[in-house]
Design an enzyme around this catalytic site. Sequence first.
Site, PDB file in Angstrom:
ATOM      1  N   GLY A  98       0.817  -1.208   0.000  1.00 27.70           N
ATOM      2  CA  GLY A  98       0.000   0.000   0.000  1.00 27.70           C
ATOM      3  C   GLY A  98       0.852   1.261   0.000  1.00 27.70           C
ATOM      4  N   SER A  99       2.109   1.149   0.437  1.00 26.31           N
ATOM      5  CA  SER A  99       3.018   2.306   0.428  1.00 26.31           C
ATOM      6  C   SER A  99       3.895   2.322  -0.817  1.00 26.31           C
ATOM      7  CB  SER A  99       3.912   2.287   1.677  1.00 26.31           C
ATOM      8  OG  SER A  99       3.125   2.486   2.832  1.00 26.31           O
TER       9      SER A  99
ATOM     10  N   SER B 125       6.608   4.779   3.869  1.00 26.48           N
ATOM     11  CA  SER B 125       6.088   3.620   4.608  1.00 26.48           C
ATOM     12  C   SER B 125       5.039   4.153   5.565  1.00 26.48           C
ATOM     13  CB  SER B 125       7.200   2.916   5.392  1.00 26.48           C
ATOM     14  OG  SER B 125       6.626   2.019   6.326  1.00 26.48           O
TER      15      SER B 125
ATOM     16  N   SER C 146       3.439   2.762   8.089  1.00 30.12           N
ATOM     17  CA  SER C 146       3.739   2.484   9.499  1.00 30.12           C
ATOM     18  C   SER C 146       5.085   3.074   9.905  1.00 30.12           C
ATOM     19  CB  SER C 146       3.796   0.966   9.722  1.00 30.12           C
ATOM     20  OG  SER C 146       4.824   0.412   8.912  1.00 30.12           O
TER      21      SER C 146
ATOM     22  N   THR D  26       8.533  -0.676   7.869  1.00 30.91           N
ATOM     23  CA  THR D  26       8.758  -1.731   6.861  1.00 30.91           C
ATOM     24  C   THR D  26      10.250  -1.902   6.601  1.00 30.91           C
ATOM     25  OG1 THR D  26       6.589  -1.424   5.921  1.00 30.91           O
ATOM     26  CG2 THR D  26       8.230  -2.386   4.464  1.00 30.91           C
TER      27      THR D  26
ATOM     28  N   GLU E 103      -6.260  -8.107  -0.634  1.00 35.16           N
ATOM     29  CA  GLU E 103      -6.256  -7.745   0.782  1.00 35.16           C
ATOM     30  C   GLU E 103      -7.647  -7.512   1.352  1.00 35.16           C
ATOM     31  OE1 GLU E 103      -2.908  -5.199   2.206  1.00 35.16           O
ATOM     32  OE2 GLU E 103      -2.458  -5.026   0.077  1.00 35.16           O
TER      33      GLU E 103
ATOM     34  N   HIS F  70       2.160 -10.156 -26.345  1.00 34.47           N
ATOM     35  CA  HIS F  70       3.389 -10.797 -26.804  1.00 34.47           C
ATOM     36  C   HIS F  70       3.705 -12.055 -26.000  1.00 34.47           C
ATOM     37  CE1 HIS F  70       4.108  -7.415 -29.495  1.00 34.47           C
ATOM     38  NE2 HIS F  70       3.538  -6.707 -28.531  1.00 34.47           N
TER      39      HIS F  70
ATOM     40  N   LYS G 296       4.997 -10.574   9.203  1.00 37.08           N
ATOM     41  CA  LYS G 296       5.883  -9.544   9.774  1.00 37.08           C
ATOM     42  C   LYS G 296       6.311  -9.936  11.191  1.00 37.08           C
ATOM     43  CE  LYS G 296       4.277  -5.651   6.954  1.00 37.08           C
ATOM     44  NZ  LYS G 296       3.583  -4.378   6.857  1.00 37.08           N
TER      45      LYS G 296
HETATM   46  C1  F6R Z   1      -1.807  -3.078   4.518  1.00 36.46           C
HETATM   47  C2  F6R Z   1      -1.133  -2.965   3.229  1.00 36.46           C
HETATM   48  C3  F6R Z   1       0.266  -3.513   3.089  1.00 36.46           C
HETATM   49  C4  F6R Z   1       1.320  -2.526   3.644  1.00 36.46           C
HETATM   50  C5  F6R Z   1       2.738  -3.107   3.455  1.00 36.46           C
HETATM   51  C6  F6R Z   1       3.844  -2.140   3.843  1.00 36.46           C
HETATM   52  O1  F6R Z   1      -3.021  -2.330   4.499  1.00 36.46           O
HETATM   53  O2  F6R Z   1      -1.691  -2.486   2.301  1.00 36.46           O
HETATM   54  O3  F6R Z   1       0.498  -3.760   1.723  1.00 36.46           O
HETATM   55  O4  F6R Z   1       1.193  -1.295   2.980  1.00 36.46           O
HETATM   56  O5  F6R Z   1       2.862  -4.287   4.194  1.00 36.46           O
HETATM   57  O6  F6R Z   1       3.630  -1.593   5.104  1.00 36.46           O
HETATM   58  P1  F6R Z   1       3.726  -0.014   5.304  1.00 36.46           P
HETATM   59  O7  F6R Z   1       2.685   0.552   4.377  1.00 36.46           O
HETATM   60  O8  F6R Z   1       3.430   0.239   6.722  1.00 36.46           O
HETATM   61  O9  F6R Z   1       5.120   0.356   4.899  1.00 36.46           O
END
Ligand code: F6R
Length: 326
Positions: free
Chosen positions: A39-40, A81, A83, A86, A209, A225, A319
């Site tokens: 998501g990031s 990121s 959070s 990551t 997700e 292709h 994680k």
């Molecule tokens: C959770 C999501 C995940 C996180 C990924 C990276 O909603 O979409 O794809 O985005 O695990 O974590 P962050 O975004 O915290 O760096």
Amino acid sequence: MLDLVMGLPRMVAEAWALSADPPVPPMRPEVVVTLGLGGSGIGGDLLRSVLADEAPFPVIGVKDYRAPAFLSRDALVLACSYSGGTEETLTAYEQAVSAGASCVVITSGGDLLERARRRGHPAVVVPKGLPPRAALAYLFIPMLAVLHRAGAVRSFEAEVRDAARLDADRYRARAEGLAGRLVERIPVIYSATPFLEPVAQRWKDQLNENAKTFAVWNTFPELNHNETVGWGVDGSLARSLHVIILHDRAQPARLGQRVAITKEIAFHRAGGLDEFTSEGEHKLSRLLSLILLGDLVSWSLAIKRDVDPTPVAVIDELKRRLAAQP
Ligand code: F6R
């Protein structure tokens, strides 16, 4: 999750107003590298799509522990990121710092924010408490804002205003109809043009997700292709696939011709096929209109499959288990 998905247009407007602290100094980067996963990471892909036909520098998205070897003082690195924790992003960020690149971070907090503060790197701090994928607008739009305020790209204010006017309610019925056709099928999302590649990927990611289902994506013209031949699979397997073709209203006519022929010679074997076209005046709303639709489809499919769209237990467990093995 539904409120967050429907809130995308509002968040786009809010995100353009977020500023970096300390402010980003004027710069003319030779290359922009985005760091971020999941998501990031998609924000970096969208940035590449938006700037590909106008920026004087390449945009390169990195979803790895390794920053590219070419990084130097002339590069601008946007480390993203939600959070701030990551590990791939944190590791690549350290390498970018060692290479002397200019760094800006986009995060809601965590280790990434702490490290940026310690180094005096500009940080865009986004609202906390969201699932990262639901914070897409907050993670993507500030990249454009940072580049604009550094004098590296034009203003996207008019495009942001246009995207902020997208009417989520209008997409809801269409999304629920498609979600009904996807139950017990594997969605195969094809962008008719490389401009929409990150949108096709976002659809896949959100279906994974939110709806907790398998999905795949690819793009024209590349799929002509190779993957087009793969439609020679066994008939029952082909019937379990549901093709979704995403068109851009401004795509070259030649790509439309490719899609039409491919439907006739390959996709007729699929269990179902739907096509959608982007809406809006500018590049941002064309990308975000289809993202809004896909996000709503993923939410609706989750409800139809009787799963909670919000938790992503498998990602959390992965994680946790990695953290226990330093
Ligand atoms: C959770 C999501 C995940 C996180 C990924 C990276 O909603 O979409 O794809 O985005 O695990 O974590 P962050 O975004 O915290 O760096």
